[in-house]
Design an enzyme around this catalytic site. Structure first.
Site, mmCIF file in Angstrom:
data_model
loop_
_atom_site.group_PDB
_atom_site.id
_atom_site.type_symbol
_atom_site.label_atom_id
_atom_site.label_comp_id
_atom_site.label_asym_id
_atom_site.label_seq_id
_atom_site.Cartn_x
_atom_site.Cartn_y
_atom_site.Cartn_z
ATOM 1 N N TYR A 1 15.304 30.361 5.490
ATOM 2 C CA TYR A 1 14.420 31.192 6.299
ATOM 3 C C TYR A 1 14.734 31.066 7.793
ATOM 4 O O TYR A 1 15.270 30.063 8.245
ATOM 5 C CB TYR A 1 12.962 30.782 6.074
ATOM 6 C CG TYR A 1 12.462 31.040 4.679
ATOM 7 C CD1 TYR A 1 12.278 32.338 4.213
ATOM 8 C CD2 TYR A 1 12.167 29.975 3.834
ATOM 9 C CE1 TYR A 1 11.813 32.564 2.923
ATOM 10 C CE2 TYR A 1 11.698 30.193 2.543
ATOM 11 C CZ TYR A 1 11.521 31.492 2.103
ATOM 12 O OH TYR A 1 11.065 31.722 0.829
ATOM 13 N N LYS B 1 0.839 -1.197 0.000
ATOM 14 C CA LYS B 1 0.000 0.000 0.000
ATOM 15 C C LYS B 1 0.876 1.251 0.000
ATOM 16 O O LYS B 1 2.080 1.189 0.271
ATOM 17 C CB LYS B 1 -0.928 -0.001 1.215
ATOM 18 C CG LYS B 1 -0.212 0.080 2.553
ATOM 19 C CD LYS B 1 -1.202 0.060 3.713
ATOM 20 C CE LYS B 1 -0.470 0.153 5.051
ATOM 21 N NZ LYS B 1 -1.420 0.187 6.194
#
Length: 336
Positions: free
Chosen positions: A253, A33
């Site tokens: 940042y 999955k």
């Protein structure tokens, strides 16, 4: 190269599968999955054709994608269909669906009647995880009622919520065996499975007729277990997009200020699936991060190799890390 590069070792996946199959001594359901936990579902399924008896996915769509990739055999869909269209698609592709309550039974029966279809299914029972599954009394009521002939029940399963806890696991196991026996009185011999990766490692007595191994295939053990023989199958590489020298200001940042010296700008950021903040002193940008180290522009550097260590540094689990870090990656497969 602008995209990150995920290198997947299929030989490692096969080696891990053999280890779990030997430990369990029973049938192996390979859980692929979420694109095989980021490793590439179709390629992993092809690599495991000789080791896996069947495959498991979360969604009907994932099962359909495996069929389009040429994967035959049984594919179990772990999340119950939520619409009649999903049920029809499961029937069309020969998928085995999960039935977890009487509403699922009703929906699947309507879909089969409407489209003239038949579906193979496994019953999901709740033994303590409280996610999907019949509780004991509703299961008994469902078994006592008329069952749609269009739904062929072939298996019954549950899931350990804390396999490292022996007392909790034993309580779940005893309840599961009781519920499975009731279901077999109604439907005959069923494939019983409760052990996922942690369940296999908790002991062979939990293996029953089949085990569902996901995380372990990709080289990692769940919390509470350690398996040194497992081989992580994934590394992610990225290109150095710029090499420079820090002279003032920050690095990316935020308030982080690098020491004077060499910096490398690596073309991988949080849009590629990496976490913006964590153990690093400076935050990632969307598409790049700045590292205090010397590197040559265009150099290929490894930005991910150990899901456990990365998860520990970011307050999460290796499962989440693995399904994220290949977000924009080009996958390359190595075999042998």
């Amino acid at each position: 190269m602008q995209q990150t590069r995920a290198v997947v070792r299929l030989d490692a996946v096969r080696s891990n599968a053999r280890l779990f199959r030997a430990a369990a001594g029973t049938k192996l359901c390979a859980v692929v999955k979420a694109d095989a936990y980021g490793h590439g579902a179709a390629e992993v399924a092809r690599a495991l054709r000789m080791q896996a008896d069947c495959f498991a996915v979360a969604l009907v769509e994932e099962g359909a994608q495996l069929r389009h990739a040429g994967i035959g055999g049984e594919i179990l869909v772990l999340c119950p269909p939520l619409t009649e269209e999903e049920a029809l698609r499961a029937a069309y592709h020969g998928l085995t669906v999960t039935v977890s309550d009487r509403q699922d039974v009703a929906l699947l029966a309507r879909a089969c009647a409407r489209f003239g279809a038949r579906l193979r299914c496994h019953l999901k029972v709740n033994t303590g995880m409280n996610r999907f599954g019949f509780d004991e009394e509703p299961l008994a009521a469902a078994l006592a009622s008329r069952w749609p002939r269009s739904l062929r029940v072939e298996g019954i399963y549950s899931h350990f919520y804390r396999p490292e806890d022996r007392a909790a696991t034993e309580a779940q196991f005893a309840l599961f065996l009781r519920m499975a026996e009731r279901a077999q009185q109604r439907f005959g011999r069923l494939c019983r499975h409760i052990a996922a990766t942690g369940g296999v490692l908790a002991g062979p007595r939990y293996a029953l007729d089949m085990v569902r191994v996901g995380l372990g295939l990709y080289g990692y053990a769940p919390a509470g277990f350690s398996v040194p023989a497992l081989r992580p199958a994934l590394r992610v590489y990225a290109s150095v997009a710029a090499a420079r020298t820090a002279f003032s200001g920050g690095a990316g940042y935020g308030s982080y200020a690098p020491r004077p010296g060499p910096l490398s700008v690596v073309r991988a950021g949080y849009a590629d699936g990496f976490f913006r903040v964590g153990t690093g002193r400076n935050a990632l940008c969307m598409d790049a991060f700045v590292a205090e180290r010397a590197a040559q522009k265009y150099e290929d550097v490894c930005v991910f190799s150990d899901a456990d260590a990365y998860a520990l540094g970011h307050g999460t689990v290796s499962y989440e890390v693995l399904v994220r870090v290949c977000g924009r990656a080009v996958k390359e497969y190595v075999d042998g």
